[in-house]
Design a protein around this motif. Structure first.
Motif, PDB file in Angstrom:
ATOM      1  N   GLY A  73       0.835  -1.155  -0.219  1.00  0.00           N
ATOM      2  CA  GLY A  73       0.257  -0.157   0.006  1.00  0.00           C
ATOM      3  C   GLY A  73       0.770   1.247  -0.028  1.00  0.00           C
ATOM      4  N   ALA A  74       2.163   1.106   0.267  1.00  0.00           N
ATOM      5  CA  ALA A  74       2.939   2.460  -0.040  1.00  0.00           C
ATOM      6  C   ALA A  74       2.874   2.980  -1.329  1.00  0.00           C
ATOM      7  CB  ALA A  74       4.458   2.006   0.435  1.00  0.00           C
ATOM      8  N   TYR A  75       3.052   4.200  -1.398  1.00  0.00           N
ATOM      9  CA  TYR A  75       2.648   4.788  -2.810  1.00  0.00           C
ATOM     10  C   TYR A  75       4.060   4.870  -3.604  1.00  0.00           C
ATOM     11  CZ  TYR A  75       2.952   8.317  -6.534  1.00  0.00           C
ATOM     12  OH  TYR A  75       2.912   9.079  -7.595  1.00  0.00           O
ATOM     13  N   ALA A  76       5.369   4.743  -3.047  1.00  0.00           N
ATOM     14  CA  ALA A  76       6.616   4.689  -3.665  1.00  0.00           C
ATOM     15  C   ALA A  76       7.583   4.446  -2.505  1.00  0.00           C
ATOM     16  CB  ALA A  76       6.907   5.806  -4.448  1.00  0.00           C
ATOM     17  N   PHE A  77       8.772   4.152  -3.202  1.00  0.00           N
ATOM     18  CA  PHE A  77      10.052   3.966  -2.224  1.00  0.00           C
ATOM     19  C   PHE A  77      11.153   4.933  -3.035  1.00  0.00           C
ATOM     20  CE2 PHE A  77      10.642   0.188  -4.997  1.00  0.00           C
ATOM     21  CZ  PHE A  77      11.891   0.298  -5.179  1.00  0.00           C
ATOM     22  N   VAL A  78      11.964   5.409  -2.233  1.00  0.00           N
ATOM     23  CA  VAL A  78      13.237   5.927  -2.489  1.00  0.00           C
ATOM     24  C   VAL A  78      14.384   5.419  -1.700  1.00  0.00           C
ATOM     25  CG1 VAL A  78      12.210   8.167  -3.219  1.00  0.00           C
ATOM     26  CG2 VAL A  78      12.882   7.832  -0.675  1.00  0.00           C
ATOM     27  N   MET A  79      15.378   5.382  -2.628  1.00  0.00           N
ATOM     28  CA  MET A  79      16.652   4.457  -1.863  1.00  0.00           C
ATOM     29  C   MET A  79      17.654   5.684  -1.208  1.00  0.00           C
ATOM     30  SD  MET A  79      15.896   1.556  -2.944  1.00  0.00           S
ATOM     31  CE  MET A  79      17.344   0.918  -2.206  1.00  0.00           C
ATOM     32  N   LYS A  80      18.133   5.142  -0.033  1.00  0.00           N
ATOM     33  CA  LYS A  80      18.999   6.065   0.615  1.00  0.00           C
ATOM     34  C   LYS A  80      20.372   5.795   0.256  1.00  0.00           C
ATOM     35  CE  LYS A  80      17.803   4.126   4.587  1.00  0.00           C
ATOM     36  NZ  LYS A  80      17.580   3.966   6.048  1.00  0.00           N
ATOM     37  N   PRO A  81      21.127   6.869   0.332  1.00  0.00           N
ATOM     38  CA  PRO A  81      20.931   8.187   0.733  1.00  0.00           C
ATOM     39  C   PRO A  81      20.345   8.976  -0.390  1.00  0.00           C
ATOM     40  CG  PRO A  81      23.301   7.945  -0.078  1.00  0.00           C
ATOM     41  CD  PRO A  81      22.855   6.609  -0.206  1.00  0.00           C
ATOM     42  N   VAL A  82      19.177   9.780  -0.084  1.00  0.00           N
ATOM     43  CA  VAL A  82      18.342  10.469  -0.976  1.00  0.00           C
ATOM     44  C   VAL A  82      18.847  11.766  -1.205  1.00  0.00           C
ATOM     45  CG1 VAL A  82      16.412   8.816  -0.497  1.00  0.00           C
ATOM     46  CG2 VAL A  82      16.894  11.137   0.854  1.00  0.00           C
ATOM     47  N   ASP A  83      18.501  12.305  -2.613  1.00  0.00           N
ATOM     48  CA  ASP A  83      18.655  13.789  -2.698  1.00  0.00           C
ATOM     49  C   ASP A  83      17.515  14.551  -2.458  1.00  0.00           C
ATOM     50  OD1 ASP A  83      19.165  16.195  -3.823  1.00  0.00           O
ATOM     51  OD2 ASP A  83      19.789  15.433  -5.821  1.00  0.00           O
ATOM     52  N   PRO A  84      17.428  15.395  -1.215  1.00  0.00           N
ATOM     53  CA  PRO A  84      16.114  15.909  -0.870  1.00  0.00           C
ATOM     54  C   PRO A  84      15.514  16.904  -2.268  1.00  0.00           C
ATOM     55  CG  PRO A  84      17.737  16.540   0.604  1.00  0.00           C
ATOM     56  CD  PRO A  84      18.698  15.879  -0.488  1.00  0.00           C
ATOM     57  N   GLU A  85      16.292  17.468  -2.887  1.00  0.00           N
ATOM     58  CA  GLU A  85      15.861  18.345  -3.783  1.00  0.00           C
ATOM     59  C   GLU A  85      15.414  17.607  -5.179  1.00  0.00           C
ATOM     60  OE1 GLU A  85      15.287  21.465  -3.478  1.00  0.00           O
ATOM     61  OE2 GLU A  85      15.914  21.492  -1.598  1.00  0.00           O
TER      62      GLU A  85
END
Length: 336
Positions: A73-85
């Motif tokens: 049910g999560a919308y998406a995932f991002v991998m760490k380390p992430v670029d906040p911008e």
């Protein structure tokens, strides 16, 4: 990061407590947390706060867990380390946009459901609502109503709503498309019925008489011949049908007529009786075409999607953003 209002929670239980007391659109959830793992927190969020979108953060060793979170049910995932911008801000913005689109779609579904229960006009247009209120405001009267508007603007729906809201609701509603009546027989069909007696020796009633004590809806009344117009005027003026070779028959009908033609122009050209126009136009209601009430397009699209999904047993929940855009930009000739 871009301009978001951000709340923080040190662990899963604190996050769930925050959600219980604060309106939140998107949760940024780390899979690796103390006290309660990210997968367990996600499960609680989806069970207790189903409208909140979740974006999961995961390390490179947690890719399978991140994919499982999206399936849960999560919308998406991002991998760490992430670029906040970049990746993170984009994921959050898209999650917010999805939440708002889903909320609008649900609101549309609720409004469509309410309208379908009433079986009446589906609209959020101020102009259409005003026309609808005007028509329903005279539902209790016996005076004729003239509905002016193009085909497909809901003229018969408005007429039926007036009938249901008035004192004749328990009697018949007879709808007649005057433009579809065979020219030579139109007068007979409306006023005389069958010329030849039935086996019981009685001639059948015409459509006007069939609506006695109820409502007669005459769609495209401008299509009537001058002779039929004269007989309709007698119904409106004297409450009776003059029949050849017999005594007039008394009828009590509430007449609602519609037209897409300019009846004043037709009257000036001798094609429509001016006295009949005066009688029919005691209460005049103009229904705007769909191109002048584009705010109704999404509402109507959801209504018909629901109808055809039920009719054909398909599992289609919503209209996609691109399809919705095409519907909004369409010119809608003929309102269909």
């Amino acid at each position: 990061m871009r301009d978001f209002d951000v709340l923080t929670a040190e662990d899963g239980p604190a996050a769930l407590g925050l959600l219980a007391t604060t309106r939140v659109e998107v949760v940024l959830l780390d899979l690796a947390m103390p006290r309660m793992g990210g997968a367990e927190v996600l499960e609680h969020i989806k069970a207790r706060f189903p409208t909140v979108e979740v974006v999961v953060m995961a390390g490179h060793s947690e890719v399978e867990a991140a994919v499982a979170a999206v399936r849960a049910g999560a919308y998406a995932f991002v991998m760490k380390p992430v670029d906040p911008e970049a990746a993170l801000a984009t994921a959050i913005e898209r999650a917010i946009e999805r939440r708002r689109l889903v909320a609008r779609a649900r609101a549309l579904e609720e409004r469509v459901g309410e309208h379908e229960q009433l079986g009446e006009v589906i609209t959020s247009s101020a102009a259409m609502q005003e026309a609808y209120r005007k028509a329903l405001g005279v539902a209790a009267l016996a005076a004729p109503i003239l509905l002016i508007g193009e085909r497909g603007t809901g003229r018969e729906l408005v007429a039926r709503a007036v009938h249901r809201r008035g004192p004749r609701a328990g009697a018949r509603f007879v709808a007649v498309d005057c433009s579809a009546l065979p020219g030579p027989r139109a007068e007979d069909d409306l006023f005389d019925g069958d010329r030849d007696p039935a086996p019981d020796g009685h001639a059948g009633a015409g459509l006007v008489e069939a609506a006695d004590k109820g409502t007669l809806f005459l769609e495209e009344v401008s299509a009537l011949s001058l002779a039929a117009q004269a007989r309709l005027l007698r119904v409106l003026t004297h409450g009776e049908i003059a029949r050849a070779g017999g005594e007039p028959r008394r009828v009590d009908v509430r007449v609602i007529a519609s037209t897409c033609a300019d009846l004043r122009e037709r009257a000036a050209a001798g094609q429509f009786r001016e006295d009949l126009l005066y009688r029919l136009g005691v209460i005049l209601v103009e229904l705007p075409p769909l191109r002048r009430r584009r705010e109704d397009i999404a509402l109507l699209a959801s209504h018909y999607l629901n109808r055809y999904v039920r009719a054909h047993g398909r599992d289609v929940r919503r209209i996609g953003p691109e399809a919705a855009r095409l519907l909004r930009e369409h010119a809608w000739p003929g309102n269909a």
